[in-house]
Motif scaffolding. Structure first.
Motif, short mmCIF file in Angstrom:
data_model
loop_
_atom_site.label_atom_id
_atom_site.label_comp_id
_atom_site.label_asym_id
_atom_site.label_seq_id
_atom_site.Cartn_x
_atom_site.Cartn_y
_atom_site.Cartn_z
N LEU A 15 0.84 -1.21 0.00
CA LEU A 15 0.00 0.00 0.00
C LEU A 15 0.87 1.25 0.00
N GLU A 16 0.56 2.16 -0.88
CA GLU A 16 1.18 3.48 -0.88
C GLU A 16 0.55 4.31 0.25
N PRO A 17 1.20 5.35 0.72
CA PRO A 17 0.60 6.20 1.75
C PRO A 17 -0.80 6.66 1.35
N GLY A 18 -1.75 6.49 2.28
CA GLY A 18 -3.13 6.93 2.04
C GLY A 18 -3.99 5.90 1.34
N ALA A 19 -3.37 4.84 0.83
CA ALA A 19 -4.15 3.83 0.08
C ALA A 19 -4.76 2.80 1.03
#
Ligand code: TA6
Length: 278
Positions: free
Chosen positions: A263-267
């Protein structure tokens, strides 16, 4: 000598069709036609910090033994800690429970990432779970996950599991060797611990003893794990005991190994599971 204080019993939330606990956001029981569909070991502990043997343990942020070999708890920490109950919605034919777990210094000491995890369980004519992880950190992270479902069966030696025909698996009971299912459905005659990757199929478990077929339908889950400990391993599990192993088969829905999620940040990512009785 002071007697060892009894651990405080875990809080249990009840609905007409089952039971859940904030401990591990754990679904303990779900009934269909007034019969239990999930297995819980009569020897399971129900104590803070200790995983429950049965129901649907939430495995996060890794599956199995500590992948870094640091002695961190098997199947991650999520099933061992108290989650917050954030929603409880009784309805005419179903009750919805929602739990959340966010990082704290204890989790960050085990896994250095900021996250929010949410487990929604709807106990109704079907059992529906949704497990959502959100990256609230400033950098990407990779995690494994599984809903480690213990399906109650009359006798695991008599069940027939369909949906895995022709699939490739990693065989943990044979040192991680690679195996391939044939054209026939899977039946069980020994310890079985198989992980199928890249597999999104529906599994159905035919139980001639209880006279029912259980259906495991998953969404955004590419790993399935099938486990029965059989006699020897069951006897080594103090919270299961030598006899109860015939009463369940684990059919687990997750994303592990090559199917792990990044997961990327915020995902966010959601793994969804439906258990039905036909
Ligand atoms: O279900 C697969 C598995 O990893 C098995 O190898 C067995 O260890 C099982 O999970 C139960 O794990 P636990 O930590 O709950 O005893």
């Amino acid at each position: 000598m002071l007697a060892r204080p009894m651990a405080a019993p875990l809080p249990i939330l009840r609905s007409p069709l089952g039971e859940v606990t904030p401990h591990g956001a754990h679904v303990l029981r779900w009934k269909k036609d007034d019969r239990d569909v999930l297995f819980v070991s009569p020897r399971s502990k129900f104590e803070p910090g200790v995983p429950i043997r049965g129901g649907i343990p939430v495995c996060f942020p890794w599956f199995g033994d500590d992948p870094e070999g640091k002695g961190r708890p098997a199947h991650g920490f999520a099933r061992r800690v108290a989650w917050r109950l954030v929603e409880q919605q009784p309805g005419p034919d179903a009750t919805l429970f929602a739990f959340e777990l966010t990082d704290d210094e204890t989790t960050r000491a085990l896994w250095p990432h900021r996250f929010r995890a949410r487990l929604v369980a709807r106990l109704g004519p079907t059992l529906d779970l949704a497990f959502t992880v959100t990256n609230t950190d400033a950098r990407p992270f990779r995690y494994e996950e599984a809903l480690h479902t213990y399906l109650a069966v009359g006798d695991v030696r008599r069940v027939v599991l369909r949906g895995l025909e022709g699939a490739r698996y990693r065989d943990k009971a044979r040192g991680g060797a690679i195996g391939h299912e044939g054209a026939e459905p899977v039946v069980f005659s020994e310890e079985t611990d198989r992980t199928y990757h890249g597999l999104e199929s529906v599994c159905t478990l035919q139980d001639p003893v209880l006279g029912r077929t259980l259906e495991v339908v998953k969404c955004d889950s590419r790993s399935t794990v099938v486990w029965t400990p059989w006699t020897d391993k069951a006897a080594r599990l103090a919270d299961l005991g030598a006899d109860a192993w015939t009463g369940f088969l684990c059919v687990e829905s997750g994303n592990l190994g090559p199917d792990a999620i990044t997961l990327e940040p915020g995902a966010s990512h959601t793994l969804a599971l439906r258990i039905a009785v036909r």
